[in-house]
Design an enzyme around this catalytic site. Structure first.
Site, PDB file in Angstrom:
ATOM      1  NE  ARG A  27      38.947  -2.902  39.275  1.00 22.62           N
ATOM      2  CZ  ARG A  27      39.657  -3.898  38.737  1.00 22.62           C
ATOM      3  NH1 ARG A  27      39.580  -4.141  37.437  1.00 22.62           N
ATOM      4  NH2 ARG A  27      40.447  -4.649  39.485  1.00 22.62           N
ATOM      5  NE  ARG A  31      40.993   2.636  35.105  1.00 27.41           N
ATOM      6  CZ  ARG A  31      42.264   2.215  35.045  1.00 27.41           C
ATOM      7  NH1 ARG A  31      43.182   2.982  34.483  1.00 27.41           N
ATOM      8  NH2 ARG A  31      42.592   1.029  35.539  1.00 27.41           N
ATOM      9  CG  ASP A  77      42.205   2.134  46.456  1.00 22.88           C
ATOM     10  OD1 ASP A  77      42.106   1.887  45.244  1.00 22.88           O
ATOM     11  OD2 ASP A  77      43.178   1.780  47.149  1.00 22.88           O
ATOM     12  CE1 TYR A 154      48.815  -2.932  45.651  1.00 22.61           C
ATOM     13  CE2 TYR A 154      47.404  -4.271  47.067  1.00 22.61           C
ATOM     14  CZ  TYR A 154      47.763  -3.814  45.801  1.00 22.61           C
ATOM     15  OH  TYR A 154      47.073  -4.242  44.704  1.00 22.61           O
TER      16      TYR A 154
END
Length: 356
Positions: A27, A31, A77, A154
């Site tokens: 990652r 962010r 993703d 998921y």
């Protein structure tokens, strides 16, 4: 074909000599970087960021402008495959990914549409080829996918889960349905990763984020066996160079011995497995990657450097000279000061040279 200026990441994965330990971060485009947040705001939302080739390329390159990283990883993703299967992926603020449809019955599995990686996920392949070109041989590009088990969690749960109620109910009450779903996903992931390799990915990683939620026998049957199927179906060489494969099961360090039988080149470790013990277990049969606790990067520069040196001491305690890639034990978090990763990365390069 552009010559790689820095190939130590690929060399370490194949247990070839390196001048210092290569390092990247899961990652690493994320962010915690203000430039990422600005690009994401420009894109409008996360999925738009993933599906826009220009934006995906830009955020992939951003951490390489700040840090001396030894690899870039495709910005995408892990849930692109289930999204392409028509489940309606969306992101709820503060809650993570969700699906509008779930897969909970034999009929739901049968109703999944046919999958074609190159057409259904053409935006991913466009991003891979664009990023590879933009890198200009600076460092290798990593492609990736979620593991069948992780994707299935998921798809069955409808989003993130703490107790995995629905998929574990399927596993124990209707294992044949879960196996049918996992088989479909293994075929899709194999095709997807091969398409990424064709588009320019020079190594691939399978993220088994939820494998550690399984009991030990069930891990082998419902996760590892399907990753092995993927590895056996992958294109392992492109343009005269081997394409290394990394398996990363979060919480899976205790399964290193059976993992080796998959034929993967390297295995990622989270921070719960002692690296020196893992190196003894693997015993030169594969490379390892990891395993600094991402929370270490909240610490002072001195604390980060100390923890990084200790990790490297463990990595080379058995006298091995290669076969190790430094990384975090999971993705870097959004709250990390962007100055802190530089301490980690620079310490890896500077300190590891004494072992090599």
């Amino acid at each position: 074909m552009t010559t790689l200026k820095n190939d130590r990441f690929l060399r370490a994965l194949l247990r070839e000599p390196v001048d210092c330990t290569p390092v990247w971060m899961m990652r690493q485009a994320g962010r915690y970087l203000p430039e990422y947040r600005a690009t994401r705001a420009q894109a409008g939302d996360f999925l738009s960021l993933c599906k826009n080739t220009e934006f995906a390329c830009e955020v992939t390159l951003q951490p390489l402008r700040r840090y001396e990283l030894d690899a870039a990883i495709l910005f995408s993703d892990i849930l692109t495959v289930p999204d392409a299967l028509g489940l309606g992926l969306y992101f709820e603020a503060g809650e993570g990914p969700k699906f509008r449809k779930t897969v909970r019955t034999e009929q739901d599995v049968a109703n999944l549409p046919k999958f074609n990686a190159k057409s259904d996920l053409d935006y991913v392949m466009n991003a891979v080829s664009t990023i590879r070109s933009a890198l200009g041989g600076q460092v290798p590009l990593i492609g990736f996918s979620g593991s069948p088990w992780t994707l299935a969690t998921y798809m069955v749960e409808g989003g993130s889960s703490k107790d995995f109620r629905f998929i574990k109910q399927m596993l124990y009450a209707q294992p044949e349905v879960l196996h049918a779903l996992l088989d479909r996903l293994a075929n899709a992931v194999t095709e997807y990763l091969n398409a990424q390799i064709d588009a320019g990915a020079q190594a691939v990683q399978i993220f088994d984020s939820w494998g550690g939620a399984l009991a030990h026998r069930e891990y082998i049957e419902f996760s590892l066996n399907y990753m092995q199927k993927i590895v056996s179906g992958l294109q392992r060489e492109k343009d005269g160079r081997k394409t290394p494969v990394i398996l990363f099961t979060k919480g899976g360090g205790q399964w290193l011995e059976p993992m080796i039988a998959t034929g993967a080149d390297a295995f990622g470790l989270d921070w719960t497995t002692p690296l020196n013990v893992a190196r003894q277990t693997v015993n030169g049969r594969a490379a390892l990657q990891g395993n600094l606790d991402p929370a270490t990067l909240y610490g002072s520069p001195e604390a980060i450097a100390k923890a990084t040196r200790a990790m490297l001491d463990d990595a080379y305690a058995n006298g091995e000279k290669t076969g190790y890639v430094a990384n975090l034990g999971h993705g870097i978090t959004q709250w990390v000061d962007p100055e802190r990763p530089k301490v980690f990365i620079d310490t890896v390069h500077e300190y590891s040279a004494k072992y090599l």
